[in-house]
Design an enzyme around this catalytic site. Structure first.
Site, PDB file in Angstrom:
ATOM      1  N   CYS A   1      -1.179  15.385  23.156  1.00 22.46           N
ATOM      2  CA  CYS A   1      -1.510  16.298  24.262  1.00 22.46           C
ATOM      3  C   CYS A   1      -0.599  16.218  25.478  1.00 22.46           C
ATOM      4  O   CYS A   1      -0.160  17.251  25.981  1.00 22.46           O
ATOM      5  CB  CYS A   1      -2.935  16.065  24.718  1.00 22.46           C
ATOM      6  SG  CYS A   1      -4.129  16.657  23.537  1.00 22.46           S
TER       7      CYS A   1
ATOM      8  N   SER B   1      -9.011  24.729  21.140  1.00 20.79           N
ATOM      9  CA  SER B   1      -7.681  24.122  21.079  1.00 20.79           C
ATOM     10  C   SER B   1      -7.117  24.090  22.495  1.00 20.79           C
ATOM     11  O   SER B   1      -7.515  24.884  23.341  1.00 20.79           O
ATOM     12  CB  SER B   1      -6.732  24.957  20.225  1.00 20.79           C
ATOM     13  OG  SER B   1      -7.368  25.458  19.091  1.00 20.79           O
ATOM     14  N   THR B   2      -6.188  23.164  22.744  1.00 18.58           N
ATOM     15  CA  THR B   2      -5.510  23.205  24.042  1.00 18.58           C
ATOM     16  C   THR B   2      -4.543  24.362  23.997  1.00 18.58           C
ATOM     17  O   THR B   2      -3.625  24.364  23.187  1.00 18.58           O
ATOM     18  CB  THR B   2      -4.677  21.941  24.280  1.00 18.58           C
ATOM     19  OG1 THR B   2      -5.543  20.855  24.228  1.00 18.58           O
ATOM     20  CG2 THR B   2      -4.000  21.990  25.634  1.00 18.58           C
TER      21      THR B   2
ATOM     22  N   PHE C   1       0.082   5.792  18.595  1.00 19.74           N
ATOM     23  CA  PHE C   1       0.437   6.043  20.004  1.00 19.74           C
ATOM     24  C   PHE C   1      -0.467   5.290  20.972  1.00 19.74           C
ATOM     25  O   PHE C   1      -0.157   5.172  22.164  1.00 19.74           O
ATOM     26  CB  PHE C   1       0.481   7.542  20.317  1.00 19.74           C
ATOM     27  CG  PHE C   1      -0.865   8.192  20.533  1.00 19.74           C
ATOM     28  CD1 PHE C   1      -1.619   8.651  19.461  1.00 19.74           C
ATOM     29  CD2 PHE C   1      -1.373   8.360  21.815  1.00 19.74           C
ATOM     30  CE1 PHE C   1      -2.861   9.249  19.669  1.00 19.74           C
ATOM     31  CE2 PHE C   1      -2.604   8.970  22.034  1.00 19.74           C
ATOM     32  CZ  PHE C   1      -3.356   9.400  20.958  1.00 19.74           C
TER      33      PHE C   1
ATOM     34  N   GLY D   1       2.205   8.454  24.792  1.00 21.80           N
ATOM     35  CA  GLY D   1       2.416   9.296  23.623  1.00 21.80           C
ATOM     36  C   GLY D   1       1.177  10.142  23.391  1.00 21.80           C
ATOM     37  O   GLY D   1       0.393  10.364  24.308  1.00 21.80           O
TER      38      GLY D   1
HETATM   39  C1  UDX Z   1      -5.548  12.541  26.230  1.00 18.26           C
HETATM   40  C2  UDX Z   1      -6.593  12.702  27.327  1.00 18.26           C
HETATM   41  O1  UDX Z   1      -6.977  11.410  27.826  1.00 18.26           O
HETATM   42  C3  UDX Z   1      -7.804  13.456  26.816  1.00 18.26           C
HETATM   43  O2  UDX Z   1      -8.724  13.673  27.860  1.00 18.26           O
HETATM   44  C4  UDX Z   1      -7.317  14.783  26.244  1.00 18.26           C
HETATM   45  O3  UDX Z   1      -8.426  15.502  25.706  1.00 18.26           O
HETATM   46  C5  UDX Z   1      -6.271  14.560  25.172  1.00 18.26           C
HETATM   47  O4  UDX Z   1      -5.189  13.798  25.698  1.00 18.26           O
HETATM   48  P1  UDX Z   1      -5.264  10.906  24.145  1.00 18.26           P
HETATM   49  O5  UDX Z   1      -3.876  11.450  24.091  1.00 18.26           O
HETATM   50  O6  UDX Z   1      -6.075  10.889  22.910  1.00 18.26           O
HETATM   51  O7  UDX Z   1      -6.123  11.719  25.210  1.00 18.26           O
HETATM   52  O8  UDX Z   1      -5.211   9.383  24.676  1.00 18.26           O
HETATM   53  P2  UDX Z   1      -5.063   8.701  26.122  1.00 18.26           P
HETATM   54  O9  UDX Z   1      -6.036   7.596  26.179  1.00 18.26           O
HETATM   55  O10 UDX Z   1      -5.118   9.676  27.233  1.00 18.26           O
HETATM   56  O11 UDX Z   1      -3.608   8.039  26.047  1.00 18.26           O
HETATM   57  C6  UDX Z   1      -2.423   8.815  26.016  1.00 18.26           C
HETATM   58  C7  UDX Z   1      -1.214   7.912  26.073  1.00 18.26           C
HETATM   59  O12 UDX Z   1      -1.077   7.304  27.348  1.00 18.26           O
HETATM   60  C8  UDX Z   1      -1.249   6.751  25.076  1.00 18.26           C
HETATM   61  O13 UDX Z   1       0.027   6.579  24.514  1.00 18.26           O
HETATM   62  C9  UDX Z   1      -1.640   5.566  25.923  1.00 18.26           C
HETATM   63  O14 UDX Z   1      -1.216   4.346  25.392  1.00 18.26           O
HETATM   64  C10 UDX Z   1      -0.928   5.900  27.231  1.00 18.26           C
HETATM   65  N1  UDX Z   1      -1.525   5.250  28.409  1.00 18.26           N
HETATM   66  C11 UDX Z   1      -2.811   5.547  28.779  1.00 18.26           C
HETATM   67  C12 UDX Z   1      -0.766   4.378  29.180  1.00 18.26           C
HETATM   68  O15 UDX Z   1       0.401   4.118  28.869  1.00 18.26           O
HETATM   69  N2  UDX Z   1      -1.325   3.820  30.297  1.00 18.26           N
HETATM   70  C13 UDX Z   1      -2.597   4.100  30.692  1.00 18.26           C
HETATM   71  O16 UDX Z   1      -3.027   3.566  31.734  1.00 18.26           O
HETATM   72  C14 UDX Z   1      -3.370   4.989  29.908  1.00 18.26           C
END
Ligand code: UDX
Ligand code: UDX
Ligand code: ADP
Length: 464
Positions: A275, A129-130, A337, A272
Site C-alpha cells: 500500500c 480496493s485502494t 515486508f 514495504g
Molecule cells: C498499511 C496500513 O498500516 C494499513 O492501515 C493500510 O490499510 C494498508 O497499509 P501494511 O502495509 O499491511 O498496512 O503494514 P504496516 O504495519 O503499515 O507496515 C508497512 C511497512 O512499514 C512495513 O514494511 C513495516 O515494517 C514498516 N514500518 C511500520 C516501519 O518501518 N516502522 C514503523 O514504525 C511501522
C-alpha cells in the site's frame, strides 16, 4: 430491507479477511467471496489458506460452509447479492500514461463490467480496493452506461484500513470504519445499510460517514501520513548515526508528546508492503494531474527518503565487508515486508537481496512464512533482473536459520520476526566465517550481547 446476501469480488489480502470477519459477526448474512483465480479459491477452501494471518484460520473454520463461501462462480454470486464489495487488485500501471505511478484500474473496471452484465435487481456496490480519488465515479459511469431496466445502483466508498499481520484484530477492533456515499435519499439509505453490517460488532461512533470523494482521499491520506512518519524517523536515523544520538531514544522522547504519539516511529531498513508506496505514488500522480506540483514534490520525498534508507543500509553492508562481496555468502533473515505475514510485496528484503547479488554475493535466505517459489519470483522476474540464471545459481532458500547462516560472512536481518530475537547466536557464530557480521535492519536484537559473542554489529540509527 436489510442486507441478507453479500458478495465480494476478489479473494485477496483485503477481501478474504474482511469477509471472513463479516461472516463471523453477521451469522444471518450469507457471504460469498468470489475470485477469477481457481487456485486461490481452491486454497481458501482447503486446510492451508492462501494467506497467513494470525487468527484467520479459526474464523474461516467457524464460518466456512455455514454462511461463508469461496467460489469461482462470479455470476451466480453477483446475482444473489444485495451488496457487492469490489476488492480486486489495483496495481501500479506498468505502461502508458502515468506508468509506474498511476493506479491501473483495469481489474476494478472488469469487476464493474461483470456486475453490469449480470445484475438483475438493485445492488449496492462498495468500492473497497485502494483506488485513486474519483474511482467510484468510474465505477458508477460503467454501471450506469450499462444499466438494465429495473436495476439501480448505489455506489459507496468503504476503504479498508487493516494492516497485514494484524488483519483479524484490526477488523474486529477497528479504530474507525469510513463510509462515503451520495448525499441523496437513496445514497443515505445505502450508507445506512452498510453501517448496519459493521454495527454488528462496532460502536456507531466508530463508523464515520462522509462524501465519497472525502472517503477515497482519506485512505490515500492515511497511508501517506503513516509512511511519512516512517520516512521522517528514518531520515533522523541517518543524523543519529552521524552524531552519536540513538534514534530509539529520540523516537521515545518525541512520541511521548501526545500531539505526536508513539506509533509508527520505528526506524527500519525502510517500509514495504502493497500500500504505502503505491498509494503515495498515486497521490503524487493525482497532484501532478491537478496541477499541484509543489504538493506532488512534497509527497514524492517520502518515497525518495525510503529509497535512500534502503540504499544507506546496503551500502553499510558492502563497506563493512571490505567493499567487496564477490564470492561471499550472506544470510538474509526475513523476506516478508513485516512480521506475521508471508507477503513480500515491495519488501525491503528484495532491494537488499538484489543489491548484494549485484555485488557478487551468494545469498542464503530464511523466512518462517514466505514460500520458496515466492522468493524465486521476487528475485528473478524481469523487473528485477536481466539474467535470472545468474541470480538463481547464487540464491538458496532454507527452512531454518541455523543452516541458512552456516559458512556465511554476514547475517542481515530484514524482517522483525519475533523468533529472530531468541536464536542461539553463539551457536550461529561458531558456524560462520570470521570476522562475522550482523546487520540488524529492524533494531530487534540485543546488540551488546552479540558484540560480547564476537560479532561485528551494525544497526539503524545508532553507532555501536
Ligand atoms: C498499511 C496500513 O498500516 C494499513 O492501515 C493500510 O490499510 C494498508 O497499509 P501494511 O502495509 O499491511 O498496512 O503494514 P504496516 O504495519 O503499515 O507496515 C508497512 C511497512 O512499514 C512495513 O514494511 C513495516 O515494517 C514498516 N514500518 C511500520 C516501519 O518501518 N516502522 C514503523 O514504525 C511501522
Ligand atoms: C511550539 C511547540 O508546540 C512547543 O512544544 C514548543 O515548545 C515551542 O513551539 P508554539 O509555537 O508556541 O509552540 O505554538 P503551537 O501551538 O505549536 O503552534 C505553532 C503554530 O502552528 C501556530 O501558528 C499554530 O497556529 C500553528 N498550528 C498548530 C497549525 O496551523 N495547525 C495545527 O494543527 C497546530
Ligand atoms: P489486495 O491486497 O488488494 O486484497 P490481492 O492481489 O491480494 O489484492 O487480491 C485481489 C484478487 O482479486 C486477486 O485474487 C484477483 O484474482 C482478484 N480479481 C481480479 N479481478 C477480479 C474480478 N473481476 N472478479 C473477481 N476477482 C477478481
Amino acid at each position: 430491507m436489510s442486507i441478507k446476501n453479500i458478495c465480494c469480488l476478489g479473494a485477496g489480502y483485503v477481501g478474504g479477511p474482511t469477509c471472513s470477519v463479516i461472516a463471523l459477526k453477521c451469522p444471518e448474512i450469507k457471504v460469498t467471496v468470489a475470485d477469477l483465480s481457481k487456485d486461490r479459491i481452491a486454497q481458501w477452501n482447503s486446510e492451508k489458506l492462501p494467506i497467513y494471518e494470525p487468527g484467520l484460520d479459526d474464523v474461516v473454520r467457524k464460518c466456512r460452509g455455514k454462511n461463508l463461501f469461496f467460489s469461482n462462480n462470479i455470476e451466480e454470486s453477483i446475482l444473489e447479492a444485495d451488496l457487492i464489495f469490489i476488492s480486486v487488485n489495483t496495481p501500479t500501471k506498468i505502461n502508458g500514461n502515468g506508468k509506474g505511478r498511476a493506479a491501473d484500474l483495469k481489474y476494478v473496471e472488469g469487476a464493474a463490467r461483470i456486475i453490469a452484465d449480470v445484475a438483475q435487481n438493485n445492488k449496492i456496490v462498495v468500492e473497497k480496493s485502494t483506488v485513486p480519488v474519483r474511482a467510484a465515479e468510474s465505477i458508477a459511469n460503467i454501471l450506469i452506461a450499462n444499466q438494465k431496466p429495473g436495476v439501480t445502483y448505489q455506489i459507496l466508498s468503504n476503504p479498508e484500513f487493516l494492516a497485514e499481520g494484524t488483519a483479524v484484530n484490526d477488523l474486529l477492533n477497528a479504530d474507525r470504519v469510513l463510509i462515503g456515499g451520495e448525499n441523496t435519499e437513496a445514497g443515505r439509505e445505502a450508507v445506512e445499510k452498510l453501517c448496519s453490517i459493521y454495527e454488528h460488532w462496532l460502536p456507531r461512533k466508530n463508523i464515520v460517514t462522509m462524501n465519497t470523494w472525502s472517503s477515497e482521499l482519506s485512505k490515500l491520506a492515511a497511508n501517506a501520513m503513516l509512511a511519512q512518519r516512517i520516512s521522517s524517523i528514518n531520515s533522523l536515523s541517518a543524523v543519529c548515526e552521524a552524531t552519536g544520538a540513538d534514534v530509539s531514544e529520540v523516537a521515545r522522547a518525541v512520541g511521548l508528546d501526545s500531539r505526536i504519539g508513539s506509533k509508527f516511529l520505528q526506524a527500519s531498513v525502510g517500509f514495504g508492503g502493497s500500500c504505502f508506496q503505491k498509494d503515495i505514488l498515486n497521490l503524487v500522480y493525482i497532484c501532478e494531474c491537478l496541477n499541484l506540483p509543489e504538493v506532488a514534490a512534497y509527497w514524492q520525498q517520502v518515497i525518495d527518503m525510503n529509497e535512500y534508507q534502503k540504499h544507506r543500509f546496503t551500502t553499510k553492508i558492502i563497506e563493512s565487508c571490505f567493499n567487496t562481496l564477490s564470492g561471499k555468502k550472506i544470510c538474509i533473515l526475513g523476506f516478508a515486508f513485516k512480521k506475521n505475514t508471508g507477503d513480500t510485496r515491495e519488501s525491503p528484503a528484495i532491494h537488499v537481496a538484489k543489491t548484494l547479488l549485484d555485488e557478487g554475493a551468494s545469498i542464503k535466505i530464511y523466512d518462517p512464512k514466505v514460500d520458496k517459489e515466492q522468493i524465486d519470483e521476487d528475485l528473478t522476474n524481469p523487473y528485477v533482473c536481466e539474467n535470472p540464471e545468474n541470480y538463481r545459481k547464487r540464491i538458496s532458500i532454507y527452512t531454518d536459520p541455523y543452516t541458512a547462516s552456516k559458512d556465511c560472512h554476514a547475517i542481515v536481518v530484514c524482517t522483525e520476526w519475533d523468533e529472530f530475537v531468541d536464536l542461539d547466536y553463539k551457536k550461529i557464530y561458531g558456524n560462520m566465517m570470521k570476522p562475522a557480521y550482523i546487520f540488524d535492519g529492524r533494531k530487534i536484537l540485543d546488540h551488546q550481547a552479540l558484540i560480547n559473542i564476537g560479532y561485528h554489529v551494525q544497526t539503524i540509527g545508532k553507532r555501536l
